[in-house]
Enzyme design. Structure first.
Site, PDB file in Angstrom:
ATOM      1  N   HIS A  21       0.794  -1.230   0.000  1.00  0.00           N
ATOM      2  CA  HIS A  21       0.000   0.000   0.000  1.00  0.00           C
ATOM      3  C   HIS A  21       0.828   1.282   0.000  1.00  0.00           C
ATOM      4  CE1 HIS A  21      -3.524  -2.410   0.569  1.00  0.00           C
ATOM      5  NE2 HIS A  21      -4.294  -1.371   0.795  1.00  0.00           N
ATOM      6  N   SER A  52     -15.681   1.662  10.183  1.00  0.00           N
ATOM      7  CA  SER A  52     -14.570   0.719  10.050  1.00  0.00           C
ATOM      8  C   SER A  52     -14.254   0.121  11.420  1.00  0.00           C
ATOM      9  CB  SER A  52     -13.350   1.430   9.486  1.00  0.00           C
ATOM     10  OG  SER A  52     -12.337   1.518  10.437  1.00  0.00           O
TER      11      SER A  52
HETATM   12 FE1  SF4 Z   1      -4.536  -2.571  -3.061  1.00  0.00          FE
HETATM   13 FE2  SF4 Z   1      -6.928  -2.501  -1.923  1.00  0.00          FE
HETATM   14 FE3  SF4 Z   1      -6.571  -1.543  -4.401  1.00  0.00          FE
HETATM   15 FE4  SF4 Z   1      -6.457  -4.109  -3.975  1.00  0.00          FE
HETATM   16  S1  SF4 Z   1      -8.236  -2.793  -3.686  1.00  0.00           S
HETATM   17  S2  SF4 Z   1      -5.016  -2.946  -5.195  1.00  0.00           S
HETATM   18  S3  SF4 Z   1      -5.495  -4.229  -1.954  1.00  0.00           S
HETATM   19  S4  SF4 Z   1      -5.711  -0.752  -2.507  1.00  0.00           S
END
Ligand code: SF4
Length: 759
Positions: free
Chosen positions: A96, A647
């Site tokens: 990320h 969340s």
């Molecule tokens: Fe990354 Fe979440 Fe996007 Fe998948 S959905 S590429 S895990 S940010």
């Protein structure tokens, strides 16, 4: 080999008997969802017929996966549990924090520099506690899990909302907050409300431009972003069996967009092929041996209305490609209706960027089919009109499509290959544009398209589609283009048409990779030191919370009486604060800054009485809390209904705890947040009479009585000392069982585990 064959063998060995017991107990055939859930009950939840959407049940997942943003606090907490090793196989994935700007190599080098302290921490803590570490550049959590760890009939949790991707390999895989991961890694039971089950029957077979992505785009249109809430979506039917394993993964991945707990498919030949192609033939052989237990009972699929809470049927032979958006993934347009929608809604017709890949859509099949269009663009002398980027989901995929030529196809059409990471999907995108505020359109093969998600510009209309459709639209550069029917002018002025995409499910020469990016943990981590720079502003080792005492619950002050909605975002905002997720003291500077103060209707402005009993000093909430804490005065928070919804982030419980709040007293709690408060050793209490909320004045001194005698189902008493000398008392209830009261007595659930391990 990073996967744990012994664990899978143990699951499959126990499976037939456990399924049979569950079938007998429920007295009826079982859906696949029920088979997986009931065979993963934790000993604290005995086998019985649990009511869907009602009963809370403890489960024992097989494994845990964490991404780098959420893993930081989860692992800092786990370290306090006093264990030598994680209780179940676990992995960390660095995906990320890599920003997409120039291209894979440059962006990765920059991320390694900027995030060095975070990566050093995550790798050292993984190494010490037996956690598999996937370094930056290895790929995106869900793609790596599918390629290496997912197995039919298994149950896992992951600290990311798209964890359900592993449903493509027949798992129940659920996205959770860091606190849940800590529970499972520390060997505690993991709690979930028994979900409803939605059945999606797929019939027919896809062809031409339609792909698996279109199934979920269609389902999102039917169920909307809330339609899957509290439910597991189970796909079945001959249409399901006609889909590739990775196609199923795409569908399950994007089930998060309909709010589903997760989605899953029964084990079939496509899954077996994928397991074998990803060097897990042993798992495929084992799964083949118990395959009747890895799918729902035939009767459930023959009469789905009897066994599912809701049933949807989709005929794949008739399914059109879809484009969903903008701003929400459930605004579903069949491609035949999209051009009209663009015109009627004044969506910017010029398409500025097409982006393919991400965890949702970067399988070999996806990239091979998209590349067939890229080749056509070159062969048919079409000048590609939009910018085009490719985000491979893993190094294994990137290496394989590099070897097989698809990457070169994309580059020849002008595409830029980004790092194997989240990048633009999570807003980690230094987009090249002359005007970052312009109204514009982009299209991605990702899953989410909320305002500002990709590039931070609220004027960007982001649409979601399959990689094939994204590639075709990028070639055309025009949102009103329908590749199924329309022609494009090429460089010679000729009208040419794109042929439907073609591609194979799995690489003919097998997958290949030189360095997949996996770093196994040390066999004995006892001598390994976890690296945290004491001067870091992003990471801070945690100190165990001290238990609350009755003495501290006397003469407390009000920190904030929150008015109306108070979600975990109001309590611990995201956005720029994400950076501090591994540093409790620094992130606590966002504590309650989004909540509305009942007494003045303002955010982040509350009365403080440390300097004067008579005259309030107005401070930001974190400052007020710190001032009370420094003066040795405990604080209380009051709130209204469904307090802590949103969340599951544990920061919303840890920050108040850190800043000296002893109790949160509300009209009602969102369940997960209530549990998080309990885990952090705080008092989570509810008004017996909700009208008592009105009695609380901002200059009250507050006592909570009966703490030392706290017992399950026994109310406590709140005594308000008003400034005019009068007092009022009312009862507050709680839902702590004895084990949770023991968490409070120990200071936190983790303290309790540590005590137990030490004794
Ligand atoms: Fe990354 Fe979440 Fe996007 Fe998948 S959905 S590429 S895990 S940010």
């Amino acid at each position: 080999m990073p996967f744990d064959l012994d664990m899978i063998k143990a699951v499959y060995k126990a499976l037939p008997a456990r399924v049979e017991e569950a079938r007998k107990t429920l007295g009826r055939p079982l859906t696949l969802t029920e088979k997986i859930l009931y065979t993963h009950l934790h000993p604290e939840s005995p086998l019985q017929n649990y009511s869907r959407a009602k009963d809370y049940v403890f489960f024992a997942p097989d494994r845990v996966a964490m991404q780098d943003a959420t893993a930081q606090m989860a692992l800092l907490q786990f370290m306090m549990a006093g264990r030598d090793n994680v209780a179940v196989p676990s992995t960390v994935h660095c995906d990320h924090l890599i920003q997409a700007e120039e291209g894979a190599a440059q962006d990765l080098a920059k991320a390694n520099d900027v995030n060095k302290e975070v990566y050093d921490f995550l790798s050292s803590v993984s190494n010490k506690y037996g956690i598999g570490f996937w370094k930056p550049g290895a790929g995106i959590i869900h793609q790596i899990v599918l390629e290496n760890y997912a197995f039919p009939g298994g149950m896992m949790i992951g600290t990311d909302s798209h964890t359900p991707n592993a449903g493509g390999l027949g798992m129940v895989a659920i996205g959770v907050g860091g606190a849940d991961a800590v529970d499972v890694m520390a060997g505690m039971p993991w709690e979930l409300k028994m979900p409803k089950v939605i059945g999606v029957k797929l019939t027919g077979k896809m062809s031409g431009w339609t792909s698996a992505k279109d199934v979920i785009l269609k389902v999102a249109g039917i169920l909307t972003v809330k339609g899957g809430t509290g439910a597991i979506v189970e796909y079945f039917g001959d249409g399901a069996e006609s889909l590739s394993c990775t196609g199923k993964g795409t569908i399950c991945n994007m089930g998060a967009e309909i709010g589903a707990t997760t989605s899953t498919f029964g084990y079939d030949e496509a899954m077996g092929r994928y397991l074998r192609a990803t060097e897990r033939a042993e798992v495929a052989d084992l799964a083949d041996g118990v395959k009747e237990h890895l799918t729902g009972d035939a009767e459930c699929y023959a009469n789905p209305e009897k066994y599912f809470d809701q049933v949807i049927e989709i005929n794949l032979s008739e399914l059109e490609p879809h484009i969903n958006g903008p701003y929400t993934p459930d605004l579903a347009w069949p491609i035949s209706k999209f051009a009209q929608a663009v015109k009627e809604n004044n969506y910017p017709q010029k398409l500025e960027v097409g982006l393919i890949g991400s965890c949702t859509n970067s399988s070999y099949e996806d990239l091979d089919r998209a590349a067939s269009l890229a080749r056509q663009a070159v062969d048919k002398k079409l000048k590609v009109k939009s910018e085009f980027t490719v985000t491979p989901g893993s190094e294994q995929i990137r290496f394989t499509v590099d070897r097989d030529g698809q990457l070169q196809d994309f580059e020849k059409m002008g595409g830029v290959v980004l790092a194997n990471a989240c990048g633009p999907c999570i807003g980690q995108w230094a987009r090249h544009t002359d005007d970052p505020n312009r109204a514009n359109s982009i299209i991605t093969s990702f899953n989410r398209n909320f305002s500002k998600r990709n590039d931070g510009n609220p004027q960007t209309r982001s649409f979601v589609a399959s990689p094939e459709i994204v590639t075709a639209m990028a070639i055309a550069g025009d949102l009103t283009f329908n590749p199924l029917t329309d022609t494009l002018k090429n460089e010679n002025g000729e009208d040419v048409k794109l042929d439907p995409p073609t591609g194979v499910e799995l690489p003919a020469k097998g997958f290949a990779v030189e360095d997949a990016g996996f770093i196994p943990p040390a066999a004995d981590g006892s001598g390994i030191e976890v690296k945290v720079d004491p001067n870091s502003d992003r990471l801070e080792l945690l100190t165990p919370f001290k238990p609350i005492t009755q003495e501290q619950l006397k003469g407390m002050r009000l920190l904030i009486k929150a008015k109306g909605k108070c979600t975990t975002d109001h309590i611990s905002m995201a956005g720029p604060w994400l950076k501090y997720r591994g540093h409790l003291d620094n992130i606590s500077n966002n504590c309650f800054i989004g909540a509305i103060n009942f007494f003045n209707g303002e955010m982040n402005k509350v009365a403080n009485y440390v300097d004067s009993e008579d005259e309030a000093e107005y401070l930001g909430v974190p400052d007020s809390a710190r001032k009370y804490k420094a003066a040795g005065i405990s604080t209380v928070v009051f709130g209204e209904e469904n307090y802590g919804e949103g969340s599951s982030r544990e920061h919303a419980a840890m920050e108040p705890r850190h800043l000296g709040v002893r109790a949160v007293i509300v009209k009602s709690f969102a369940r997960i947040h209530e549990t998080n408060l309990k885990k952090q050793g705080m008092l989570a209490l509810t008004f017996v009479n909700p009208d008592d909320y009105e009695k609380v004045r901002q200059d009250d001194k507050i006592d909570i009585l009966g703490f030392n005698e706290m017992a399950p189902d026994k109310n406590l008493t709140v005594k308000l000392h008003h400034k005019d000398g009068s007092t009022e008392e009312f009862e507050v209830a709680h839902t702590y069982n004895q084990a949770q009261i023991d968490w409070v007595s120990a200071g936190s659930a983790l303290n309790k585990i540590r005590e137990e391990l030490a004794s």
